[in-house]
Design a protein around this motif. Structure first.
Motif, PDB file in Angstrom:
ATOM      1  N   UNK A   4       0.830  -1.195   0.000  1.00 57.08           N
ATOM      2  CA  UNK A   4       0.000   0.000   0.000  1.00 57.08           C
ATOM      3  C   UNK A   4       0.872   1.255   0.000  1.00 57.08           C
ATOM      4  N   UNK A   5       0.262   2.369  -0.332  1.00 51.97           N
ATOM      5  CA  UNK A   5       0.951   3.655  -0.266  1.00 51.97           C
ATOM      6  C   UNK A   5       0.816   4.178   1.163  1.00 51.97           C
ATOM      7  N   UNK A   6       1.928   4.413   1.874  1.00 51.59           N
ATOM      8  CA  UNK A   6       1.817   4.804   3.286  1.00 51.59           C
ATOM      9  C   UNK A   6       1.239   6.199   3.442  1.00 51.59           C
ATOM     10  N   UNK A   7       0.458   6.381   4.514  1.00 50.41           N
ATOM     11  CA  UNK A   7      -0.053   7.712   4.818  1.00 50.41           C
ATOM     12  C   UNK A   7       1.086   8.631   5.230  1.00 50.41           C
ATOM     13  N   UNK A   8       2.051   8.075   5.941  1.00 53.31           N
ATOM     14  CA  UNK A   8       3.230   8.821   6.372  1.00 53.31           C
ATOM     15  C   UNK A   8       4.446   8.247   5.657  1.00 53.31           C
ATOM     16  N   UNK A   9       5.125   9.047   4.835  1.00 56.08           N
ATOM     17  CA  UNK A   9       6.253   8.541   4.058  1.00 56.08           C
ATOM     18  C   UNK A   9       7.389   8.032   4.939  1.00 56.08           C
ATOM     19  N   UNK A  10       7.432   8.474   6.191  1.00 55.31           N
ATOM     20  CA  UNK A  10       8.485   7.993   7.095  1.00 55.31           C
ATOM     21  C   UNK A  10       8.344   6.517   7.450  1.00 55.31           C
ATOM     22  N   UNK A  11       7.175   5.935   7.188  1.00 50.82           N
ATOM     23  CA  UNK A  11       7.009   4.496   7.386  1.00 50.82           C
ATOM     24  C   UNK A  11       7.970   3.713   6.504  1.00 50.82           C
ATOM     25  N   UNK A  12       8.334   4.275   5.351  1.00 49.26           N
ATOM     26  CA  UNK A  12       9.324   3.650   4.478  1.00 49.26           C
ATOM     27  C   UNK A  12      10.705   4.251   4.668  1.00 49.26           C
ATOM     28  N   UNK A  13      10.765   5.569   4.807  1.00 55.94           N
ATOM     29  CA  UNK A  13      12.056   6.260   4.826  1.00 55.94           C
ATOM     30  C   UNK A  13      12.887   5.876   6.047  1.00 55.94           C
ATOM     31  N   UNK A  14      12.278   5.894   7.228  1.00 60.65           N
ATOM     32  CA  UNK A  14      13.042   5.639   8.457  1.00 60.65           C
ATOM     33  C   UNK A  14      13.606   4.220   8.497  1.00 60.65           C
ATOM     34  N   UNK A  15      12.812   3.162   8.249  1.00 60.83           N
ATOM     35  CA  UNK A  15      13.419   1.821   8.259  1.00 60.83           C
ATOM     36  C   UNK A  15      14.497   1.634   7.202  1.00 60.83           C
ATOM     37  N   UNK A  16      14.303   2.234   6.018  1.00 58.56           N
ATOM     38  CA  UNK A  16      15.296   2.072   4.957  1.00 58.56           C
ATOM     39  C   UNK A  16      16.621   2.722   5.330  1.00 58.56           C
ATOM     40  N   UNK A  17      16.560   3.972   5.783  1.00 61.01           N
ATOM     41  CA  UNK A  17      17.788   4.696   6.113  1.00 61.01           C
ATOM     42  C   UNK A  17      18.430   4.176   7.398  1.00 61.01           C
ATOM     43  N   UNK A  18      17.645   4.087   8.463  1.00 60.89           N
ATOM     44  CA  UNK A  18      18.210   3.664   9.746  1.00 60.89           C
ATOM     45  C   UNK A  18      18.638   2.202   9.709  1.00 60.89           C
ATOM     46  N   UNK A  19      17.892   1.374   8.977  1.00 60.46           N
ATOM     47  CA  UNK A  19      18.274  -0.020   8.859  1.00 60.46           C
ATOM     48  C   UNK A  19      19.581  -0.196   8.116  1.00 60.46           C
ATOM     49  N   UNK A  20      19.769   0.576   7.049  1.00 57.32           N
ATOM     50  CA  UNK A  20      21.022   0.511   6.296  1.00 57.32           C
ATOM     51  C   UNK A  20      22.196   0.929   7.171  1.00 57.32           C
ATOM     52  N   UNK A  21      22.037   1.997   7.922  1.00 54.77           N
ATOM     53  CA  UNK A  21      23.120   2.451   8.809  1.00 54.77           C
ATOM     54  C   UNK A  21      23.392   1.435   9.918  1.00 54.77           C
ATOM     55  N   UNK A  22      22.350   0.804  10.414  1.00 54.40           N
ATOM     56  CA  UNK A  22      22.525  -0.211  11.462  1.00 54.40           C
ATOM     57  C   UNK A  22      23.360  -1.384  10.926  1.00 54.40           C
ATOM     58  N   UNK A  23      23.071  -1.822   9.717  1.00 52.71           N
ATOM     59  CA  UNK A  23      23.822  -2.923   9.105  1.00 52.71           C
ATOM     60  C   UNK A  23      25.270  -2.505   8.851  1.00 52.71           C
ATOM     61  N   UNK A  24      25.475  -1.296   8.359  1.00 53.57           N
ATOM     62  CA  UNK A  24      26.837  -0.825   8.068  1.00 53.57           C
ATOM     63  C   UNK A  24      27.668  -0.698   9.343  1.00 53.57           C
ATOM     64  N   UNK A  25      27.076  -0.185  10.401  1.00 50.19           N
ATOM     65  CA  UNK A  25      27.819  -0.073  11.666  1.00 50.19           C
ATOM     66  C   UNK A  25      28.230  -1.452  12.184  1.00 50.19           C
ATOM     67  N   UNK A  26      27.298  -2.389  12.147  1.00 52.25           N
ATOM     68  CA  UNK A  26      27.612  -3.737  12.620  1.00 52.25           C
ATOM     69  C   UNK A  26      28.695  -4.379  11.766  1.00 52.25           C
ATOM     70  N   UNK A  27      28.620  -4.176  10.445  1.00 58.45           N
ATOM     71  CA  UNK A  27      29.620  -4.755   9.543  1.00 58.45           C
ATOM     72  C   UNK A  27      30.996  -4.148   9.797  1.00 58.45           C
ATOM     73  N   UNK A  28      31.042  -2.837   9.960  1.00 60.33           N
ATOM     74  CA  UNK A  28      32.317  -2.178  10.253  1.00 60.33           C
ATOM     75  C   UNK A  28      32.926  -2.709  11.545  1.00 60.33           C
ATOM     76  N   UNK A  29      32.112  -2.780  12.581  1.00 62.14           N
ATOM     77  CA  UNK A  29      32.620  -3.198  13.886  1.00 62.14           C
ATOM     78  C   UNK A  29      33.072  -4.657  13.894  1.00 62.14           C
TER      79      UNK A  29
END
Length: 342
Positions: free
Chosen positions: A89-114
């Protein structure tokens, strides 16, 4: 061979990527948000012909939480970050997609670096390249970024663009030697291995089911999921891929009507419900008053965004399948799995 983490192993691209890693002899670990999904992944791997799918390791991890990511990356040489939020569906709040995509990517990168991972390959999208621009005749390439201030740019292109930009910025500022490569697929088709498949394949299913009396005037680039997986492996292993993004598209842009014509030409009676006609734009605008999905399609009407995969072909030796082959393979898999109307 190497130990590789694939995030989002229950997803369409994720499971095909695991298949190719196993075939190449790599040790594979994957993340799932729900531990119960591990059985689904194993079933899809069996459907895809994996000889020993039960050798895949599973870790429960969510893009929005830190739990599990250290365990997931420990001992891995490479990480293929395929997981991404994408709702039907098209989210009512675009942050429903934006926040998991951005924060999830950074979470994976931090774990990989460490954890001392050598390289992360992030699955981005053509949506991070070709949206928000005025019409252009030249094909889009990897030097271009979507203009988020452009007309009609919705939540999904924003989420992919912001997540990818955050990844490049993180590696440049805080990567401590971690290497990054990015794959930017267009619409992903190819053989479904179960009920989890891309939004693009939903188009083929809708055509075969006769869900649309006429198709909207929408064009897109196509790429086979098997070739997307292959490009991930090439971006993982090739020294030349470090610090590069690779647009994944097979050939010329097609319209939904063009896809429908391929289905009717190649599948005979199995395509008897596939529509023959293209809906005028005014009809789509009328439907959009009550249908959120039709409303989401309005900014795409009549826009032709051509793209080129010359860089991946030249630098990595990547050779994608043609549009017709992947369309037929998609449809045949849906029919074989009983996922379309009889």
């Amino acid at each position: 061979m190497s130990t590789v983490l694939v995030t989002g192993g229950s997803g369409f691209i994720g499971v095909h990527t695991i298949l190719q890693l196993l075939a190449d002899g790599h040790a594979v670990r994957t993340t799932v948000r729900n531990p119960g999904r591990s059985n689904d992944v194993i079933a899809m791997l069996r459907e895809g012909g994996a000889l020993a799918p039960d050798q895949v390791g599973f870790v429960t991890a969510d893009l929005l939480r830190d739990d599990g990511w250290r365990e997931a990356v420990t001992g891995c040489d490479y990480v293929l970050h395929v997981a991404s939020p994408l709702g039907a569906r098209v989210p009512e709040d675009e942050n429903e997609l934006i926040v998991p995509a951005r924060e999830g990517t950074l979470r994976v990168l931090r774990a990989a670096r460490d954890a001392g991972v050598k390289r992360v390959v992030v699955t981005s999208s053509f949506a991070a390249i070709g949206y928000g621009h005025p019409p252009q005749a030249a094909p889009f390439n990897e030097t271009v970024w979507s203009n988020l201030d452009g007309e009609g740019v919705q939540a999904y292109p924003k989420s992919k663009t912001l997540a990818e930009r955050a990844a490049w910025d993180f590696v440049a500022r805080q990567g401590n030697g971690l290497e990054l490569a990015v794959v930017n697929p267009t619409a992903v088709f190819g053989p479904a291995l179960g009920a989890d498949f891309s939004e693009s394949i939903g188009i083929i299913k809708a055509l075969l089911d006769g869900a649309m009396p006429a198709v909207p005037r929408i064009h897109f680039g196509l790429v086979d999921v098997r070739d997307v997986a292959d490009l991930h492996l090439r971006a993982m292993m090739s020294p030349e891929a470090s610090g590069e993004r690779f647009l994944a598209v097979a050939g010329e842009t097609m319209s939904i009507l063009g896809v429908a014509r391929v289905l009717r030409a190649k599948l005979g009676s199995k395509a008897r419900r596939v529509p023959r006609f293209q809906a005028p734009d005014w009809m789509m605008r009328l439907a959009a008053r009550r249908n959120p999905m039709a409303r989401a399609a309005l900014p795409l009407l009549g826009k032709v965004r051509r793209a080129t995969s010359a860089k991946a072909q030249h630098l990595l030796g990547w050779r994608p399948r043609g549009n017709e082959e992947m369309i037929v393979a998609t449809a045949e898999s849906l029919i074989r799995l009983g996922l379309v109307k009889a």
